[in-house]
Design an enzyme around this catalytic site. Structure first.
Site, PDB file in Angstrom:
ATOM      1  N   SER A  66       0.837  -1.203   0.000  1.00  0.00           N
ATOM      2  CA  SER A  66       0.000   0.000   0.000  1.00  0.00           C
ATOM      3  C   SER A  66       0.871   1.251   0.000  1.00  0.00           C
ATOM      4  O   SER A  66       0.582   2.238  -0.675  1.00  0.00           O
ATOM      5  CB  SER A  66      -0.934  -0.007   1.200  1.00  0.00           C
ATOM      6  N   ARG A 110       0.474   3.476  -3.288  1.00  0.00           N
ATOM      7  CA  ARG A 110      -0.246   4.731  -3.065  1.00  0.00           C
ATOM      8  C   ARG A 110       0.512   5.880  -3.723  1.00  0.00           C
ATOM      9  O   ARG A 110      -0.041   6.666  -4.487  1.00  0.00           O
ATOM     10  CB  ARG A 110      -0.414   5.009  -1.577  1.00  0.00           C
ATOM     11  N   ASN A 136      -0.801   7.816  -7.188  1.00  0.00           N
ATOM     12  CA  ASN A 136      -1.114   9.243  -7.177  1.00  0.00           C
ATOM     13  C   ASN A 136      -0.298   9.998  -8.209  1.00  0.00           C
ATOM     14  O   ASN A 136      -0.810  10.822  -8.957  1.00  0.00           O
ATOM     15  CB  ASN A 136      -0.855   9.822  -5.793  1.00  0.00           C
TER      16      ASN A 136
END
Lengths: 156, 345
Positions: free
Chosen positions: B218, B222, B226
């Site tokens: 994660s 992440r 993004n």
């Protein structure tokens, strides 16, 4: 977008940068910042202290000023007292002098009057003798009638 | 599009922008640069994204030089503005670490600072207009250039995996091997007896392993997601609004022919940004700024460019938040994970 050996190189790079940061960046920066924080705290404390000291000094100064004012008042009072004393003294002196002079003058006058009276008395005595001798047509013996003449002079 | 003189379709343009410069072993056994996505794919694991590593190292050195230059001269006197800036960042990281990490470690805070600033710098590369550096690279003969390291899943995952290794290292260092294993097998289902422990051993291990593995995945994805999405939007804005798109660029096409050269776009973008920058610095009045911008827009030849610049600018402003936030989140989660690794459960 393939997973490849970039993983390993990037990881090594990251380790190296973290190690650099841990060794050469973090400790000196934090040390400097902590030191500055301490100095600022010290400075603030010092300024507080200085403020308190200033207030104390102001209070002392006020006290001293009022004390001085009191003392000045006292001195003024003393001076005016002394002034009146001196005046009084001078007045007394002047009065005394005047009385003394008046007394001297009076004494002189009295002396002169006495002298005059004595002279007059003496003249009166001789005049009386001359007059009596003239009346008696006879030389009155001054020695013989001294007692009588003295009595006469004293009566004048 | 803007990057080439040959006729490229939008999908080719996007594909070009999303392709790393990969160095690896070709199918014929020789080592070299991959010349297409398929080529790079064929190189397998033992290949390197040269652009990712290059920019990551350059930005890392930038971070080191910037902070080291201050650290060397750091004293407790009156700080210069630059020193104050650096100290604000350090202070910020230090506070974050103190709030989240309840142990004593000389390692966590520098790690957090490095991650925060380094990732911030790497993310910030996203704000450089998408065509500039790839165009320069093409001019000097480098076929691909992806300038934002954090849009490469390798970079983000490698940082996440490094953090993961640290998690395991500190877990074992603080709690011992048996402590770490009991943490993995003793929860979430807790049992008193030996039989209960034996029954729950496997389910617990399974759940905890998933939870443990979820952390680096994660963490890495992440950041990657993004930034990749942000980069893609920049590319899409460039595709939709810049050269060659029909009527809007008609004025320019009459001057340059069908394809407007990239240097023109770079010049135009630079002048627009220079105008905006001067305006922000207060060197230009609002009226003059608007006038200058209008003239520049007219010169560049159309509403398309106006729309593109505004979109680009708007997204860049928004993206600035993403850039900072993602760097912060990565740093914060690293601190939290390592803090958990230091604590006994």
């Amino acid at each position: 977008m393939n997973i490849n050996a970039t993983l390993i190189l990037q990881s090594i790079a990251m380790m190296i940068f973290v190690w650099f940061c841990m060794k050469f960046i973090w400790p000196p920066l934090l040390k400097a910042m902590d030191e500055r924080r301490e100095r600022v705290a010290e400075g603030l404390a010092a300024s507080d202290l200085a403020e308190k000291e200033l207030e104390a000094a102001k209070a002392t100064a006020g006290e001293q000023i009022s004390e001085a004012r009191d003392k000045a008042g006292e001195i003024l009072d003393q001076a005016s007292q002394r002034h009146s004393q001196i005046l009084e003294q001078a007045k007394e002196d002047a009065t005394g002098e005047r009385q003394r002079q008046v007394a001297a003058a009076e004494a002189e006058i009295a002396l002169s009057a006495n002298q005059a009276r004595e002279e007059l008395r003496a003249s009166v005595a001789s005049l009386a003798v001359i007059g009596a001798s003239k009346i008696l047509e006879k030389e009155v013996d001054e020695e013989a009638h001294r007692e009588l003449l003295d009595k006469l002079i004293a009566e004048i | 599009m803007a990057s080439g003189t040959e006729n490229v379709t939008p999908s080719e343009y996007i594909g070009h922008h999303l392709q790393n410069l990969t160095f690896g072993q070709h199918a014929d056994g020789s080592w070299g640069i991959a010349h297409s996505a398929a080529d790079a794919q064929a190189m397998g694991f033992w290949s390197f994204n040269v652009d990712t590593i290059f920019w990551a190292v350059v930005l890392g050195i930038g971070f080191y030089v910037m902070f080291r230059s201050v650290a060397k001269k750091a004293n407790s006197g009156v700080p210069t503005r630059f020193q104050a800036l650096v100290e604000i960042i350090v202070e910020f990281v230090d506070t974050s670490v103190r709030e989240s990490f309840h142990g004593t470690s000389k390692f966590i805070a520098p790690l957090a600072l490095t991650l925060f600033v380094w990732i911030f710098f790497m993310n910030l590369m996203d704000l450089i207009p998408v065509d500039w550096l790839p165009w320069v690279a093409t001019q000097v003969g480098v076929p691909y250039q992806k300038v934002v390291p954090t849009t490469d899943v390798n970079a983000t995952m490698s940082m996440a995996i490094t953090v993961f290794i640290m998690i395991i290292f500190f877990s074992i260092k603080i709690k011992g091997v048996s402590g770490f294993i009991s943490e993995l097998t003793g929860q979430p289902f807790a049992a008193k007896g030996t039989l209960g422990k034996a029954v729950f051993f496997l389910p617990n291990l399974l759940l905890e392993t998933v939870a443990l593995l979820a952390k680096p995945i994660s963490l890495g994805l992440r950041l990657f997601g993004n930034l990749y999405a942000g980069e893609l939007i920049f590319i899409l804005i460039a595709v939709v609004f810049t050269a060659g798109s029909g009527v809007f660029a008609a004025g320019l096409s009459s001057v340059f022919g069908e394809h407007v050269p990239a240097w023109f776009w770079i010049l135009a973008t630079a002048s627009v940004f220079a105008t905006l920058w001067l305006s922000m610095k207060g060197a230009l009045s609002n009226k003059r700024t608007v006038l200058l911008l209008a003239i520049e827009m007219l010169l560049v030849g159309g509403l398309a460019f106006l729309g593109g610049q505004l979109m680009h600018f708007g997204w860049a402003v928004f993206h600035l938040l993403v850039v900072t936030l993602q760097a912060f989140i990565f740093m914060m989660l690293t601190i939290v994970y390592l803090s958990m690794a230091h604590e006994h459960h």
